[in-house]
Write a protein that holds these residues in place. Structure first.
Motif, PDB file in Angstrom:
ATOM      1  N   LEU A  43     -56.532  -2.124 -53.681  1.00 29.74           N
ATOM      2  CA  LEU A  43     -56.611  -3.536 -54.079  1.00 29.74           C
ATOM      3  C   LEU A  43     -57.838  -3.717 -54.952  1.00 29.74           C
ATOM      4  N   LYS A  44     -57.675  -4.549 -55.978  1.00 36.53           N
ATOM      5  CA  LYS A  44     -58.839  -4.927 -56.797  1.00 36.53           C
ATOM      6  C   LYS A  44     -59.087  -6.412 -56.577  1.00 36.53           C
ATOM      7  N   LEU A  45     -60.257  -6.756 -56.084  1.00 38.51           N
ATOM      8  CA  LEU A  45     -60.636  -8.153 -55.856  1.00 38.51           C
ATOM      9  C   LEU A  45     -61.579  -8.573 -56.970  1.00 38.51           C
ATOM     10  N   MET A  47     -64.030 -11.288 -57.910  1.00 36.44           N
ATOM     11  CA  MET A  47     -64.694 -12.321 -57.105  1.00 36.44           C
ATOM     12  C   MET A  47     -66.098 -12.586 -57.636  1.00 36.44           C
ATOM     13  N   ARG A  56     -69.131  -9.525 -46.720  1.00 37.51           N
ATOM     14  CA  ARG A  56     -67.931 -10.349 -46.873  1.00 37.51           C
ATOM     15  C   ARG A  56     -66.701  -9.470 -47.097  1.00 37.51           C
ATOM     16  N   GLN A  59     -65.657  -7.947 -43.867  1.00 38.92           N
ATOM     17  CA  GLN A  59     -64.957  -8.943 -43.031  1.00 38.92           C
ATOM     18  C   GLN A  59     -63.507  -9.125 -43.507  1.00 38.92           C
ATOM     19  N   MET A  60     -63.306  -9.223 -44.834  1.00 43.12           N
ATOM     20  CA  MET A  60     -61.955  -9.395 -45.374  1.00 43.12           C
ATOM     21  C   MET A  60     -61.070  -8.202 -44.971  1.00 43.12           C
ATOM     22  N   GLN A  63     -60.360  -8.391 -41.247  1.00 42.53           N
ATOM     23  CA  GLN A  63     -59.594  -9.573 -40.827  1.00 42.53           C
ATOM     24  C   GLN A  63     -58.183  -9.599 -41.409  1.00 42.53           C
ATOM     25  N   LEU A  64     -58.027  -9.031 -42.619  1.00 44.98           N
ATOM     26  CA  LEU A  64     -56.720  -9.189 -43.286  1.00 44.98           C
ATOM     27  C   LEU A  64     -56.219  -7.937 -44.005  1.00 44.98           C
ATOM     28  N   LEU A  65     -57.074  -7.328 -44.820  1.00 46.16           N
ATOM     29  CA  LEU A  65     -56.582  -6.323 -45.768  1.00 46.16           C
ATOM     30  C   LEU A  65     -56.165  -5.015 -45.086  1.00 46.16           C
TER      31      LEU A  65
END
Lengths: 83, 83
Positions: A43-45, A47, A56, A59-60, A63-65
């Protein structure tokens, strides 16, 4: 803006049916030299930058990825060189 | 044996519903700093080395691993350093 590249892979010992399917298809197409295939996500974020970007992103991921039960994640932050 | 890392990404301009879904979820979780998410595939091929590895990997990508209509691929060959 910065780019964070996240790589998500299956943990050692976790069955990889997708990788096995790709490997079988490659063999069927005549690519016998391929012994094992592992499949993962990238994945490329894009931001905004910040002092706490690393925490952060972690955490992402948690929590999700990435699924912490069966997946590992690594990432690196790509910042534009200030000229 | 060598490892070949293949990265498959969507071409510029191709809709990325998966990336959009991840971005919306991150925003819903409070990660407003994330502007755009792109999702791609990463494959690791464990295979035997050979003089034509590069051309064989390109054939595999074009024939099976990447959809040439909507996807780009890049790869790099990871060879163990001979000590």
């Amino acid at each position: 803006m910065i780019n964070v590249h996240v790589y998500i892979t299956l943990k050692e010992g976790v069955l990889d049916p997708q990788g096995q399917a790709v490997q079988r298809s490659l063999t069927a197409l005549g690519y016998d030299e391929v012994d094992t295939v592992s499949v993962g996500k990238w994945l490329k974020l894009e931001m905004s930058d910040g002092a706490d970007v690393e925490s952060r992103v972690e955490q992402m991921c948690e929590q999700l990825l990435a699924n912490p039960v069966i997946e590992n994640y690594t990432y690196y932050v790509e910042r534009e060189e200030k000229v």
